[in-house]
Design a protein around this motif. Structure first.
Motif, mmCIF file in Angstrom:
data_model
loop_
_atom_site.group_PDB
_atom_site.id
_atom_site.type_symbol
_atom_site.label_atom_id
_atom_site.label_comp_id
_atom_site.label_asym_id
_atom_site.label_seq_id
_atom_site.Cartn_x
_atom_site.Cartn_y
_atom_site.Cartn_z
ATOM 1 N N ALA A 141 0.830 -1.205 0.000
ATOM 2 C CA ALA A 141 0.000 0.000 0.000
ATOM 3 C C ALA A 141 0.864 1.254 0.000
ATOM 4 O O ALA A 141 0.534 2.249 -0.654
ATOM 5 C CB ALA A 141 -0.926 -0.009 1.215
ATOM 6 N N VAL A 142 1.982 1.215 0.739
ATOM 7 C CA VAL A 142 2.893 2.362 0.754
ATOM 8 C C VAL A 142 3.483 2.587 -0.638
ATOM 9 O O VAL A 142 3.533 3.718 -1.135
ATOM 10 C CB VAL A 142 4.023 2.153 1.786
ATOM 11 C CG1 VAL A 142 5.065 3.260 1.670
ATOM 12 C CG2 VAL A 142 3.449 2.115 3.191
ATOM 13 N N ASP A 143 3.929 1.512 -1.279
ATOM 14 C CA ASP A 143 4.484 1.637 -2.631
ATOM 15 C C ASP A 143 3.463 2.237 -3.579
ATOM 16 O O ASP A 143 3.782 3.122 -4.393
ATOM 17 C CB ASP A 143 4.919 0.263 -3.151
ATOM 18 C CG ASP A 143 6.133 -0.282 -2.409
ATOM 19 O OD1 ASP A 143 6.782 0.503 -1.695
ATOM 20 O OD2 ASP A 143 6.409 -1.482 -2.543
ATOM 21 N N ALA A 144 2.230 1.756 -3.500
ATOM 22 C CA ALA A 144 1.185 2.261 -4.387
ATOM 23 C C ALA A 144 0.887 3.723 -4.121
ATOM 24 O O ALA A 144 0.729 4.525 -5.057
ATOM 25 C CB ALA A 144 -0.083 1.423 -4.223
ATOM 26 N N LEU A 145 0.827 4.092 -2.841
ATOM 27 C CA LEU A 145 0.549 5.484 -2.477
ATOM 28 C C LEU A 145 1.612 6.420 -3.020
ATOM 29 O O LEU A 145 1.304 7.436 -3.657
ATOM 30 C CB LEU A 145 0.466 5.616 -0.951
ATOM 31 C CG LEU A 145 0.402 7.042 -0.395
ATOM 32 C CD1 LEU A 145 -0.932 7.693 -0.735
ATOM 33 C CD2 LEU A 145 0.629 7.047 1.110
ATOM 34 N N LEU A 146 2.878 6.080 -2.805
ATOM 35 C CA LEU A 146 3.952 6.971 -3.218
ATOM 36 C C LEU A 146 4.125 6.968 -4.735
ATOM 37 O O LEU A 146 4.420 8.010 -5.333
ATOM 38 C CB LEU A 146 5.248 6.565 -2.523
ATOM 39 C CG LEU A 146 5.198 6.599 -0.986
ATOM 40 C CD1 LEU A 146 6.559 6.290 -0.407
ATOM 41 C CD2 LEU A 146 4.695 7.936 -0.482
ATOM 42 N N SER A 147 3.933 5.824 -5.359
ATOM 43 C CA SER A 147 4.040 5.774 -6.816
ATOM 44 C C SER A 147 2.967 6.638 -7.458
ATOM 45 O O SER A 147 3.237 7.400 -8.388
ATOM 46 C CB SER A 147 3.913 4.328 -7.307
ATOM 47 O OG SER A 147 4.979 3.534 -6.833
ATOM 48 N N GLU A 148 1.751 6.531 -6.936
ATOM 49 C CA GLU A 148 0.658 7.340 -7.481
ATOM 50 C C GLU A 148 0.933 8.824 -7.281
ATOM 51 O O GLU A 148 0.678 9.644 -8.153
ATOM 52 C CB GLU A 148 -0.650 6.951 -6.808
ATOM 53 C CG GLU A 148 -1.860 7.743 -7.307
ATOM 54 C CD GLU A 148 -3.138 7.306 -6.623
ATOM 55 O OE1 GLU A 148 -4.135 8.025 -6.760
ATOM 56 O OE2 GLU A 148 -3.130 6.258 -5.949
#
Length: 338
Positions: free
Chosen positions: A203-210
């Motif tokens: 979820a952290v990866d997705a949040l920061l990537s977005e």
């Protein structure tokens, strides 16, 4: 000075009593001023260190009949400063658990100590999900703090002039200071790592990537190829928010000219990797729920900008569009320096 590492901590299976036992063992072989000096490395800021140094000098003056009273006053100053710094009144009052107590107009000492140790985190989350019960430590620190009061307001009949008795009383105060400084650091350490580790890394990866994919200031034309999150940690626990800080790198392709310019050999591309930092604030009521986190980011493109400022490596572009694009290559972090 004795290394601060010699002061026992209360992480893992340790307890408030272990802190006090460790400091008491030190008192058996050292004077109180020496034991106090060893606590300087645990100070939270420069003023705390200065007050500790001053208190050490007061204790070292064994010819002064008011040695104990002046030391107690300095110690009270230190703990009041720590309370004001680590548990500001306005922040304590924002906590969901705060309630004005009878016959008071501000947070009590116990409430401020509670904020020092866990901020606004809910009891159930700290106890059930992190497996930590800070209540014994909170009670211990309240008792330790109270020991100072009897010597601050000295009277003719209460002043202690016997050196051995002064040392015995001073030892209790040093134990109180050590318990507070060690307890604050250890209790926060018990919270910070488990909080960060309990986050869903995907979820952290997705949040920061977005978040970084939405950036359009890196260049007039660019594409973000990959975002790598290297570390996520808890930066602070406040009354209303848990602030996480993530660092990593982002791979981008910078482009000058249109796609047709590139096909015709009139444009240019450059693959670059830049470090980034993101902070995201999550409500203390739901410290795992990052879907609605308030995110702030910064991408450090200074290495690319510095290249443009070096005449040895930089050749001016041939057209005005590319010259204007040069100005858009650097993005400064909004609030957090890299």
């Amino acid at each position: 000075m004795i290394a601060a590492a010699a002061v026992p901590n209360c992480t893992g299976e340790s307890s408030p009593e272990r802190i006090e036992r460790g400091i008491v063992l030190r008192m058996m072989t050292e004077r109180p001023e020496t034991a106090l000096e060893a606590l300087e490395d645990l100070a939270v800021d420069d003023f705390s260190r200065r007050v500790i140094r001053g208190a050490v000098r007061v204790l070292a003056d064994r010819e002064n009949p008011l040695r104990l009273n002046l030391f107690a006053t300095a110690s009270r100053m230190l703990l009041e400063h720590l309370m004001g710094t680590l548990a500001p009144t306005g922040e304590v009052e924002k906590c969901w658990w705060y309630a004005l107590q009878p016959d008071t107009d501000k947070p009590t000492r116990a409430q401020r100590i509670r904020y020092c140790l866990r901020g606004g985190l809910p009891d159930e989350f700290v106890r059930d999900e992190l497996g930590i019960d800070p209540r014994p430590l909170e009670a211990s620190l309240v008792r330790a703090y109270s020991q100072l009061s009897k010597h601050v307001h000295g009277r003719a009949e209460t002043v202690v002039e016997d050196e051995a008795k002064q040392d015995a009383e001073a030892n209790e105060i040093v134990i109180a200071i050590g318990a507070f400084l060690s307890g604050y650091r250890d209790a926060r350490a018990q919270l910070l790592d488990p909080l960060a580790e309990s986050l869903d890394s995907g979820a952290v990866d997705a949040l920061l990537s977005e978040t970084i994919l939405s950036v359009d200031e890196l260049a007039s034309h660019h594409s973000v190829e990959d975002v790598y999150v290297h570390e996520t940690k808890v930066e602070s626990i406040g009354a209303e928010w848990v602030r996480y800080r993530a660092t990593g790198s982002v791979d981008v392709v910078l482009q000058w000219g249109s796609n047709s310019d590139l096909r015709n050999g009139d444009g240019a591309e450059s693959e670059q990797t830049f470090p980034f930092v993101c902070t995201f604030d999550v409500p203390v009521e739901r410290p795992h729920d990052i879907e609605d986190a308030e995110v702030e980011w910064g991408v450090d493109t200074s290495s690319w900008s510095d290249l443009f400022n070096d005449d040895e490596y930089y050749e001016p572009p041939d057209d005005n569009d590319r010259a204007e694009a040069q100005e858009d290559l650097s993005v400064a972090p909004k609030r957090y320096d890299l």
